[in-house]
Motif scaffolding. Structure first.
Motif, PDB file in Angstrom:
ATOM      1  N   ILE A   1     -20.194  15.665  -1.214  1.00  0.00           N
ATOM      2  CA  ILE A   1     -20.818  17.035  -1.615  1.00  0.00           C
ATOM      3  C   ILE A   1     -19.718  17.709  -2.505  1.00  0.00           C
ATOM      4  O   ILE A   1     -19.674  18.765  -3.224  1.00  0.00           O
ATOM      5  CB  ILE A   1     -21.813  17.716  -0.825  1.00  0.00           C
ATOM      6  CG1 ILE A   1     -23.198  16.412  -0.231  1.00  0.00           C
ATOM      7  CG2 ILE A   1     -22.243  19.014  -0.712  1.00  0.00           C
ATOM      8  CD1 ILE A   1     -24.044  16.940   0.532  1.00  0.00           C
ATOM      9  N   GLU A   2     -18.861  18.080  -1.434  1.00  0.00           N
ATOM     10  CA  GLU A   2     -18.010  19.237  -1.874  1.00  0.00           C
ATOM     11  C   GLU A   2     -16.856  19.098  -3.040  1.00  0.00           C
ATOM     12  O   GLU A   2     -16.829  19.459  -4.507  1.00  0.00           O
ATOM     13  CB  GLU A   2     -16.772  19.396  -0.933  1.00  0.00           C
ATOM     14  CG  GLU A   2     -15.290  20.432  -1.185  1.00  0.00           C
ATOM     15  CD  GLU A   2     -14.307  21.035  -0.162  1.00  0.00           C
ATOM     16  OE1 GLU A   2     -13.977  19.785   0.722  1.00  0.00           O
ATOM     17  OE2 GLU A   2     -14.357  22.424   0.076  1.00  0.00           O
ATOM     18  N   ILE A   3     -16.479  17.650  -3.432  1.00  0.00           N
ATOM     19  CA  ILE A   3     -15.956  17.533  -4.858  1.00  0.00           C
ATOM     20  C   ILE A   3     -16.456  17.349  -5.810  1.00  0.00           C
ATOM     21  O   ILE A   3     -16.401  17.951  -6.621  1.00  0.00           O
ATOM     22  CB  ILE A   3     -15.629  15.925  -4.436  1.00  0.00           C
ATOM     23  CG1 ILE A   3     -14.835  15.482  -3.061  1.00  0.00           C
ATOM     24  CG2 ILE A   3     -15.252  14.702  -5.641  1.00  0.00           C
ATOM     25  CD1 ILE A   3     -14.590  14.081  -2.720  1.00  0.00           C
ATOM     26  N   LYS A   4     -18.010  16.719  -5.723  1.00  0.00           N
ATOM     27  CA  LYS A   4     -19.382  17.168  -6.496  1.00  0.00           C
ATOM     28  C   LYS A   4     -19.524  18.858  -6.750  1.00  0.00           C
ATOM     29  O   LYS A   4     -19.765  18.695  -8.433  1.00  0.00           O
ATOM     30  CB  LYS A   4     -20.702  16.168  -6.393  1.00  0.00           C
ATOM     31  CG  LYS A   4     -20.643  14.829  -6.333  1.00  0.00           C
ATOM     32  CD  LYS A   4     -20.197  14.026  -7.231  1.00  0.00           C
ATOM     33  CE  LYS A   4     -19.741  12.392  -7.168  1.00  0.00           C
ATOM     34  NZ  LYS A   4     -19.067  11.542  -7.944  1.00  0.00           N
TER      35      LYS A   4
ATOM     36  N   LEU B   1     -17.261  20.564  -6.548  1.00  0.00           N
ATOM     37  CA  LEU B   1     -16.277  21.898  -7.131  1.00  0.00           C
ATOM     38  C   LEU B   1     -16.574  20.931  -8.224  1.00  0.00           C
ATOM     39  O   LEU B   1     -15.513  21.589  -9.788  1.00  0.00           O
ATOM     40  CB  LEU B   1     -15.461  21.157  -6.197  1.00  0.00           C
ATOM     41  CG  LEU B   1     -14.480  21.796  -5.027  1.00  0.00           C
ATOM     42  CD1 LEU B   1     -13.704  20.940  -4.399  1.00  0.00           C
ATOM     43  CD2 LEU B   1     -14.453  23.258  -5.082  1.00  0.00           C
ATOM     44  N   GLU B   2     -16.188  19.694  -8.970  1.00  0.00           N
ATOM     45  CA  GLU B   2     -16.323  19.551 -10.041  1.00  0.00           C
ATOM     46  C   GLU B   2     -17.509  19.855 -11.340  1.00  0.00           C
ATOM     47  O   GLU B   2     -16.536  20.225 -12.106  1.00  0.00           O
ATOM     48  CB  GLU B   2     -16.783  17.747  -9.985  1.00  0.00           C
ATOM     49  CG  GLU B   2     -15.656  16.217 -10.409  1.00  0.00           C
ATOM     50  CD  GLU B   2     -16.017  15.290 -10.107  1.00  0.00           C
ATOM     51  OE1 GLU B   2     -15.519  14.102  -9.429  1.00  0.00           O
ATOM     52  OE2 GLU B   2     -17.846  14.588 -10.062  1.00  0.00           O
TER      53      GLU B   2
ATOM     54  N   GLY C   1      -9.855  22.330  -6.181  1.00  0.00           N
ATOM     55  CA  GLY C   1     -10.359  23.240  -5.909  1.00  0.00           C
ATOM     56  C   GLY C   1     -10.304  23.214  -4.217  1.00  0.00           C
ATOM     57  O   GLY C   1     -10.276  21.547  -3.720  1.00  0.00           O
ATOM     58  N   ILE C   2     -10.913  23.735  -4.358  1.00  0.00           N
ATOM     59  CA  ILE C   2     -11.491  23.395  -2.419  1.00  0.00           C
ATOM     60  C   ILE C   2     -11.952  25.180  -1.763  1.00  0.00           C
ATOM     61  O   ILE C   2     -11.942  26.243  -2.452  1.00  0.00           O
ATOM     62  CB  ILE C   2      -9.460  23.652  -1.330  1.00  0.00           C
ATOM     63  CG1 ILE C   2     -10.102  22.852   0.008  1.00  0.00           C
ATOM     64  CG2 ILE C   2      -9.151  25.421  -1.674  1.00  0.00           C
ATOM     65  CD1 ILE C   2      -8.678  23.044   0.794  1.00  0.00           C
TER      66      ILE C   2
ATOM     67  N   PHE D   1     -11.687  28.712  -4.324  1.00  0.00           N
ATOM     68  CA  PHE D   1     -10.691  28.469  -5.319  1.00  0.00           C
ATOM     69  C   PHE D   1     -10.324  27.221  -5.900  1.00  0.00           C
ATOM     70  O   PHE D   1     -10.445  25.781  -5.128  1.00  0.00           O
ATOM     71  CB  PHE D   1      -9.480  28.265  -3.935  1.00  0.00           C
ATOM     72  CG  PHE D   1      -7.956  28.830  -4.407  1.00  0.00           C
ATOM     73  CD1 PHE D   1      -7.120  29.329  -5.360  1.00  0.00           C
ATOM     74  CD2 PHE D   1      -7.073  27.483  -4.600  1.00  0.00           C
ATOM     75  CE1 PHE D   1      -6.558  29.441  -6.173  1.00  0.00           C
ATOM     76  CE2 PHE D   1      -5.990  27.802  -5.383  1.00  0.00           C
ATOM     77  CZ  PHE D   1      -5.625  28.788  -6.136  1.00  0.00           C
ATOM     78  N   LEU D   2     -10.076  27.433  -7.111  1.00  0.00           N
ATOM     79  CA  LEU D   2      -9.446  26.151  -8.360  1.00  0.00           C
ATOM     80  C   LEU D   2      -8.710  26.654  -8.721  1.00  0.00           C
ATOM     81  O   LEU D   2      -8.009  27.857  -9.166  1.00  0.00           O
ATOM     82  CB  LEU D   2     -10.476  26.161  -9.039  1.00  0.00           C
ATOM     83  CG  LEU D   2     -12.712  26.590  -8.957  1.00  0.00           C
ATOM     84  CD1 LEU D   2     -12.908  27.175 -11.017  1.00  0.00           C
ATOM     85  CD2 LEU D   2     -12.660  25.576  -8.429  1.00  0.00           C
ATOM     86  N   LEU D   3      -8.154  25.205  -8.998  1.00  0.00           N
ATOM     87  CA  LEU D   3      -6.668  25.147  -9.938  1.00  0.00           C
ATOM     88  C   LEU D   3      -6.457  24.866 -10.668  1.00  0.00           C
ATOM     89  O   LEU D   3      -7.382  23.163 -10.518  1.00  0.00           O
ATOM     90  CB  LEU D   3      -5.621  25.425  -8.810  1.00  0.00           C
ATOM     91  CG  LEU D   3      -5.169  24.303  -8.006  1.00  0.00           C
ATOM     92  CD1 LEU D   3      -2.820  24.613  -7.736  1.00  0.00           C
ATOM     93  CD2 LEU D   3      -6.309  23.733  -7.429  1.00  0.00           C
ATOM     94  N   ARG D   4      -6.175  24.799 -11.998  1.00  0.00           N
ATOM     95  CA  ARG D   4      -5.444  23.667 -13.143  1.00  0.00           C
ATOM     96  C   ARG D   4      -5.099  22.308 -12.917  1.00  0.00           C
ATOM     97  O   ARG D   4      -6.032  21.342 -13.436  1.00  0.00           O
ATOM     98  CB  ARG D   4      -4.800  24.377 -14.456  1.00  0.00           C
ATOM     99  CG  ARG D   4      -4.681  23.778 -15.639  1.00  0.00           C
ATOM    100  CD  ARG D   4      -3.656  24.682 -16.614  1.00  0.00           C
ATOM    101  NE  ARG D   4      -4.854  25.314 -16.844  1.00  0.00           N
ATOM    102  CZ  ARG D   4      -5.861  25.669 -18.315  1.00  0.00           C
ATOM    103  NH1 ARG D   4      -6.179  23.913 -18.431  1.00  0.00           N
ATOM    104  NH2 ARG D   4      -6.826  26.782 -18.374  1.00  0.00           N
TER     105      ARG D   4
END
Lengths: 455, 455
Positions: free
Chosen positions: B83-86, B88-89, B102-103, B272-275
């Motif tokens: 769920i965290e992965i999806k 974040l996607e 991200g996290i 928190f997201l990063l490229r």
């Protein structure tokens, strides 16, 4: 449990969030999520240092969630602020530093950051404005069995992991205090500044409690900040009988303790304590005008949020307050004694039981570490290659236990020791001897299914 | 609300945790705690950047609490990991960096730490082992209206607050991009290394959105990491119509967004997201053997926890997943549009209403900032002393509003501006125009109670 890609396949539609569901569709999706989730409240979930959860803690978590507020200012969390203050007072007294200060943090790793920041600021207050560049070379001391969060902290805070001096442990997992002193002397001779000694009360794997009194004496002799990472073992302080195991902790400059581990508070519930009142605020305050206005109509000394690295902060203290109100000091003392009795029972059973072998017979926290040696591996010379096989057997048994939903148990290698099991007992669910026997029998049964060709 | 000491008196027995209570006594104590607590879900609670909470988010929080687990390894949180992965996607796509990483972090201030750590590690990977001492002088750029967490981060991470270069803002609260470029050039000329530019999308007080496109161009020109603190304004990305306000955010190296603010997820829910994919893991991994074993029987690429500075980590993604499943992309887009319509209505009403004066008529996020000038203060020369009086009047009105439980509204000074009110609107509860009018009327009524002798 099945591989991640299989889960992704089974749950594909449920995981997707782009399409709106009505309430009954959503309920169905949630039920499916829960069906495939790990039931961490079962007695056989012994994979982590948290286990079943105190139901009063869960009630506290639910209430806190419903009252959705942040722990920074009195005006938005008047009672929760007082509850945090009162709970901290009680905990500070329990840990022997009644005039100290503290804060709830989002986990033991963040508490480790707090400890290092406090120790560094105390020695070099100019760090806050000027940064690390002008400071002497700083070093940190910890044991090889201590928690990895100190390495992450050393990176983040700008010390560098190379400046964490890793001290050897004895067979029971305790830091060799004499080696600590030697290392301190060496670093001082090299002109480096020892900024903190990290003692551990309850190492992650073996549950070792460092020699806190000896270490305190060394820290006092060299004027070094002593932090005790009691995230795991700190719960022993709740027991009248057992708290002497942590004798010396009251001499620490700072302490971290996670009630969400052994004590069974729901995740996250972490306390960071320190001896010197006011230091936390002085080190961390940024005096944001929009939040910590000094011209409020109430006594702003109740606005405790500027002590924190966080801005918004969950009201984690409330869970602990609920548990404490429901159990009382005496109830918590009894639960601690019981958990250690169960661990004692487990260690004695493992010591006697055929095929099982203890990693260490010296019990300190409620960790019990052992190998299970399947029949086909017994009565052989224990060569390097034999141990390499054992290293593969432990994860294989765990796989069987997990896939059969019989139990979930941690394993780990440790220094020269090959993969072994770690059972760690927590307050909840309240285990009885029969549960311990069930877990050991499950290990035995799955262990006997292992054959050489599976490895 | 009454002073802290009075609360302590009223709640003395309830706060105490040394004595065990039975369930009905405990229920009574909890009810009393709640009676005296602030009801943050009321429409009139506009004191912070969070307000009422999405009920689906609360359901998610309760489920997550009950399933008490940690987001570090797949084995203990298989579905929650996915769920965290999806989630974040989906969020990465929304913010225009679909191949990023991200996290979930425990709040925007910790996300700020993540951003600075990532930027610094990218430029100087040796920092992880060697620390800050060997590096050149590092500088960070931010606007004078940006969030204070950057100062706390600069201290913790070893940069020092003096190395945060504070760039002036224009009247609407946006960083003056030309001054950013000048400052960058100056610092480079002095031989310093610009490690990060912190742009803000939604400043705390005025709700200003920096000129992201211009800033991105500057960052690209000088090869500096661009972070966008979109903790507050990031929710505008949910709206098809409004997301163009944040044009340029897709060029950032990292982004922070707090769904627990405008969007109404329960606290804490921070992204928190990063490229750059992989960087978060590379920077933060410590490869703990006891937790991130590489010889597990499943695909360990699903163990995402070593990206984190935390060890145990709450499953905050689940709350967001619940909200998104219940609302859908379209539902969230509509809620965003509605909140901005309400803010627009408020700003227009304030502009017209006698006695009210806007701080800035340029609306960017849902912040509406204004003074209320009581009748006895009107039609006078606005001298320094007049403004000093206004500076005292705003908190006094707030005091009246709070003590009468009519509303709870933030106030703040800002640069040369004396204390003014900040109304910040959030998705929940879904406000209508009548609620806005009620709040403004309450301010007017309390404002008219103020007399010179009260100040």
């Amino acid at each position: 449990m099945v591989p991640g890609s299989v889960y992704e396949e089974i749950l594909r539609e449920d995981l997707d969030i782009s399409k709106q569901l009505n309430d009954s569709q959503l309920e169905k999706a949630v039920r499916k999520v829960l069906q495939y989730s790990v039931k961490t409240n079962k007695p056989t979930f012994r994979n982590q240092l948290y286990g079943g959860m105190d139901p009063y803690g869960l009630a506290g978590a639910w209430v806190a969630e419903a009252f959705n507020t942040s722990q920074y200012t009195f005006e938005v969390a008047p009672v929760f602020t007082l509850i945090e203050i009162k709970v901290l007072e009680h905990v500070l007294k329990l840990f022997g530093i009644p005039n100290g200060d503290g804060i709830f943090s989002p986990g033991g790793s963040i508490s480790m950051l707090y400890a290092l920041v406090a120790a560094r600021f105390k020695a070099f207050p100019e760090i806050k404005r000027k940064g690390m560049r002008g400071l002497p070379e700083l070093v940190i001391f910890t044991s090889e069995d201590s928690h990895y969060s100190i390495l992450k902290a050393a990176h983040w805070l700008g010390f560098g992991t190379e400046n964490v001096k890793v001290i050897k442990t004895n067979d029971s997992g305790q830091m060799k205090s004499s080696e600590l002193e030697t290392s301190l002397q060496q670093e001082l001779a090299l002109g480096r500044h020892p900024v903190m000694v990290n003692a551990t009360a309850g190492t992650t794997v073996l549950g070792a409690i460092d020699e806190l009194e000896t270490m305190a004496a060394i820290c006092e002799k060299y004027g070094v900040w002593m932090h005790v990472d009691a995230c795991w073992g700190g719960s022993l302080m709740l027991s009248k009988k057992l708290r002497s195991k942590l004798k010396g902790i009251e001499r620490a400059n700072s302490i971290s303790w996670n009630p969400h581990k052994m004590m069974g508070a729901p995740l996250q519930c972490s306390v960071f304590l320190l001896r010197e009142k006011g230091l936390l605020h002085e080190a961390n305050a940024a005096a944001a005008q929009y939040l910590f206005q000094q011209d409020k109509f109430y006594d702003v000394s109740y606005d405790t949020g500027d002590k924190s690295i966080q801005c918004g902060r969950k009201i984690d203290a409330f869970k602990l307050w609920m548990i404490w109100k429901a159990r009382g000091d005496i109830g918590l003392s009894n639960l601690t004694d019981h958990v250690m009795e169960i661990a004692e029972f487990c260690i004695q059973t493992v010591a006697r039981k055929e095929g099982f072998r203890l990693v260490s017979a010296h019990i300190q926290c409620s960790n019990v570490c052992f190998w299970y040696i399947p029949t086909f591996m017994r009565n052989q010379e224990e060569t390097e290659s034999w141990w390499d096989t054992m290293h593969k057997i432990t994860p294989k048994i765990k796989e069987q236990l997990t896939l059969r939903s019989q139990a979930m148990i941690a394993y780990s290698p440790l220094r020269q020791r090959k993969n072994f099991f770690r059972l760690a007992f927590t307050f909840h669910p309240v285990l009885e001897e029969k549960h311990v026997l069930e877990i050991l029998q499950a290990i035995e049964k799955c262990g006997e299914m292992i054959t050489g060709s599976m490895l």
